[in-house]
Design an enzyme around this catalytic site. Structure first.
Site, PDB file in Angstrom:
ATOM      1  CG  HIS A  95      39.555 -40.593 -29.122  1.00 54.87           C
ATOM      2  ND1 HIS A  95      38.188 -40.645 -29.101  1.00 54.87           N
ATOM      3  CD2 HIS A  95      39.979 -41.826 -29.527  1.00 54.87           C
ATOM      4  CE1 HIS A  95      37.785 -41.843 -29.476  1.00 54.87           C
ATOM      5  NE2 HIS A  95      38.855 -42.580 -29.744  1.00 54.87           N
ATOM      6  CG  HIS A 113      35.508 -34.934 -28.585  1.00 54.22           C
ATOM      7  ND1 HIS A 113      34.814 -36.114 -28.447  1.00 54.22           N
ATOM      8  CD2 HIS A 113      34.612 -33.945 -28.327  1.00 54.22           C
ATOM      9  CE1 HIS A 113      33.559 -35.855 -28.134  1.00 54.22           C
ATOM     10  NE2 HIS A 113      33.408 -34.550 -28.040  1.00 54.22           N
ATOM     11  CG  HIS A 146      40.903 -43.568 -33.871  1.00 52.00           C
ATOM     12  ND1 HIS A 146      39.792 -44.071 -34.478  1.00 52.00           N
ATOM     13  CD2 HIS A 146      40.699 -43.704 -32.527  1.00 52.00           C
ATOM     14  CE1 HIS A 146      38.946 -44.501 -33.547  1.00 52.00           C
ATOM     15  NE2 HIS A 146      39.485 -44.299 -32.356  1.00 52.00           N
ATOM     16  CD  GLU A 147      43.751 -43.668 -30.202  1.00 50.42           C
ATOM     17  OE1 GLU A 147      43.067 -43.046 -29.352  1.00 50.42           O
ATOM     18  OE2 GLU A 147      43.433 -44.806 -30.596  1.00 50.42           O
TER      19      GLU A 147
END
Length: 631
Positions: free
Chosen positions: A419, A422, A415-416
């Site tokens: 980020h 991105h 998940h991190e």
């Protein structure tokens, strides 16, 4: 800067894991300071500032530039001066966020350290002073009018990178107040944050949390962190005891928590009225230009298909062997496993899951994840949960984890890093002025990586038990990230509408509202799960209700993530390119428009139905295995 924009910027700085609701809480974990403290598992902050003295010097330099920001007041009557003012703002905010990244991440590795607290406090004061100094800007741009602004943009090439921001200011023009009023609201930022600060202090520092003795003799101190640890205990009687003691303590402070949340809601409603919005929801969605239709469609579709959530709870009861399911039964793992996910193996699994995205993207991740961008393991005083801190445009993002070598930690890692990648692609393809992507889009980027990891782990599962484990985790993610967040969103909208219609909003009334929603989502009246009076105080435990119409984005994001993962799996290179272009877009347009360009209409029911269909499909697979086993 509006109050909610300041909060949005702070939250954008910390893109956090949706699955762990404690990720943004400021509680200090009692952890072993010696846990795997190898340097390679801690981040290196020297690319930000070589020393703290360098940080101090830069802070003082920025303080000296405050007057320069306000010097443009009353002078934005030509394209060149407008450009100069915008360039000054960009340079100032870029360095301010670099200062913030350095200080906040020092603080978050040891929340008890007064040095970190002081650094962050000084920066918050500078944020507020800078915001007040620039409060003239939006009213003056609005006064210039759209026609003149468009003329300036056409005549001055340097305004190209600022064009989106200028047009966005004009779009919100009817909600911009006079320079004097804007300055007053800027100066009130600290005061308007008082309800949240009071709530956090009460919940994390001042309440004397109970200690209970579990069936094995363990003394369980039920702080917020202790509750999170013990709510999933295998022994059902222990779970019931944990819920009884923990929620009884929150119930003792129902009125006080009611006052703090009511203060937050009252401030929000008053500010939205002052800015001439139709309602508070519209006010908080306006910054990203999100149509109210997105929020209301999400809630409607979820309620229309609440039977799928009820099916999940029935399946949970079957897998746990429980006929009289209660709220205390929602956290135990559906399938027990001894699978281990050390950080280096987690990275290898992540690399494997990214192969379908092509060599260039997976190569970027391989290089970045080998650098010291992460603070990996728990330690005494470290902030709980996980986040990506990526607001320093000229430096790489940072990732805080509390890795426990389990699959939940592996999923959080994915998940991190979603980020972080991105942010990497955005900064490579967009100027600073267009790099501040929305939470609405970046949560899609993060959850997509979790789904890719899930698919990879399912493909290499070595047994039906492993397959059941990953399928069960996927189910719980959809419950927690989609249905639970929509439930929170519905409550948040309800309490704001309660104040908007002039009703009294007390702690008891919030418990009543939350209880009705909690019962509906969990099938209380249908006999699916029993929700007791004890459980209805849960609203007081959720800090996200002070982040103001924030959590709905977790639900929209898992829907968007499922769409992109399906596109990449079925659309080949075209599907991958569509997703990569989405990542590269950053903040160049409004999030709904960026997603429409990628073929996803978040105002329609389709993406929400799709993620619910995905949940149904996972349950079909689980039930097929259980039926085969006769269990």
């Amino acid at each position: 800067m509006k109050k909610h924009n300041l909060k949005r910027r702070a939250l954008a700085v910390l893109c956090s894991s949706a699955f762990a609701l404690t990720a943004i809480s400021m509680s200090v974990q009692a952890q072993d300071a010696s846990t795997k403290a190898d340097e390679q598992y801690t981040w290196d902050l020297t690319p930000f500032y070589a020393t703290k003295s360098d940080w101090e010097n830069e802070l003082e330099r920025l303080r000296g530039e405050i007057d320069g920001l306000s010097a443009f007041a009353g002078k934005l009557d030509n394209a060149q001066t407008l450009l100069a003012a915008l360039e000054a703002q960009s340079a100032f905010s870029k360095e301010l966020l670099r200062l913030w990244t350095y200080a906040s991440n020092i603080q978050n590795t040891n929340l008890a350290n007064p040095e970190g607290q002081a650094m962050v406090g000084r920066l918050m004061a500078l944020f507020q002073t800078a915001s007040a100094a620039q409060s003239f800007f939006a009213p003056e741009v609005v006064a210039l009018g759209q026609e003149k602004i468009e003329r300036f943009i056409s005549s001055e090439p340097g305004l190209k990178d600022h064009a989106f921001s200028l047009r966005n200011t004009i779009r919100q023009g009817k909600h911009v107040l006079s320079p004097e009023s804007e300055q007053v609201l800027s100066l009130l930022t600290g005061a308007l944050s008082a309800p949240q600060n009071a709530r956090d202090m009460l919940a994390n520092a001042e309440i004397e949390w109970p200690t209970i003795t579990l069936s094995d003799g363990t003394e369980a101190h039920l702080t917020n962190a202790g509750y999170t640890l013990h709510r999933a205990d295998k022994d059902r009687e222990d779970r019931i005891a944990v819920f009884d003691a923990f929620w009884a303590k929150y119930k003792d402070f129902e009125s006080t928590f009611g006052i703090t949340l009511n203060g937050e809601v009252q401030a929000n409603v008053a500010t939205s009225k002052a800015r001439k919005y139709n309602n508070t929801l519209q006010y908080f969605l306006s910054g990203d230009n999100i149509p109210e239709e997105v929020y209301r469609t999400l809630v409607k579709v979820t309620n229309d298909r609440i039977d799928v959530l009820h099916r999940y709870f029935k399946l949970r009861g079957r897998m746990l062997g429980i006929e009289d399911l209660g709220y205390h039964d929602i956290y135990p793992d559906l399938v027990q496993t001894d699978l281990s996910f050390p950080i280096d193996e987690t990275r290898e699994h992540m690399l494997a899951s990214l192969r379908l995205m092509g060599e260039e993207f997976s190569g970027k991740f391989a290089k970045a994840s080998s650098e010291r961008w992460m603070h990996v393991y728990p330690q005494a005083g470290k902030r709980s949960g996980a986040y990506m801190s990526g607001s320093a445009y000229d430096v790489h993002p940072l990732i805080l984890l509390n890795h426990q070598d389990d699959y939940g930690s592996a999923s959080t890692y994915a998940h991190e890093w979603g980020h972080a990648m991105h942010k990497v692609l955005t900064n490579e393809n967009q100027p600073y002025e267009l790099s501040n992507f929305s939470i609405f889009t970046t949560e899609i980027a993060a959850i997509a990586k979790e789904l890719l990891l899930q698919d990879h782990m399912l493909q290499q599962a070595k047994s039906e038990d492993e397959e059941l484990f990953y399928l069960g985790y996927a189910l719980e993610q959809m419950r927690g990230t989609f249905f639970r967040q929509v439930m929170f969103s519905e409550f948040e909208l309800a309490i704001h509408e309660e104040v908007e219609k002039g009703a009294a909003l007390t702690g008891a009334r919030m418990t009543e509202i939350y209880g009705e929603i909690l019962k509906r989502y969990h099938g209380h009246d249908e006999g699916v799960m029993t929700i007791s009076e004890r459980d209805m105080i849960e609203w007081a435990y959720i800090p996200h209700f002070y982040y103001n119409f924030y959590v709905y984005q977790y639900a929209t994001s898992i829907a968007g993530a499922a769409y992109f993962v399906d596109e990449m799996k079925t659309g080949g290179k075209k599907g991958v390119d569509t997703y990569l272009n989405f990542l590269k877009a950053g903040g160049k347009d409004y999030p709904v428009e960026i997603l429409k360009e990628a073929g996803l209409d978040m105002t329609s029911a389709a993406p929400y139905n799709a993620v619910i269909d995905r949940m149904d499909d996972v349950m079909d697979k689980i039930e097929a295995i259980l039926d085969k086993r006769g269990s």
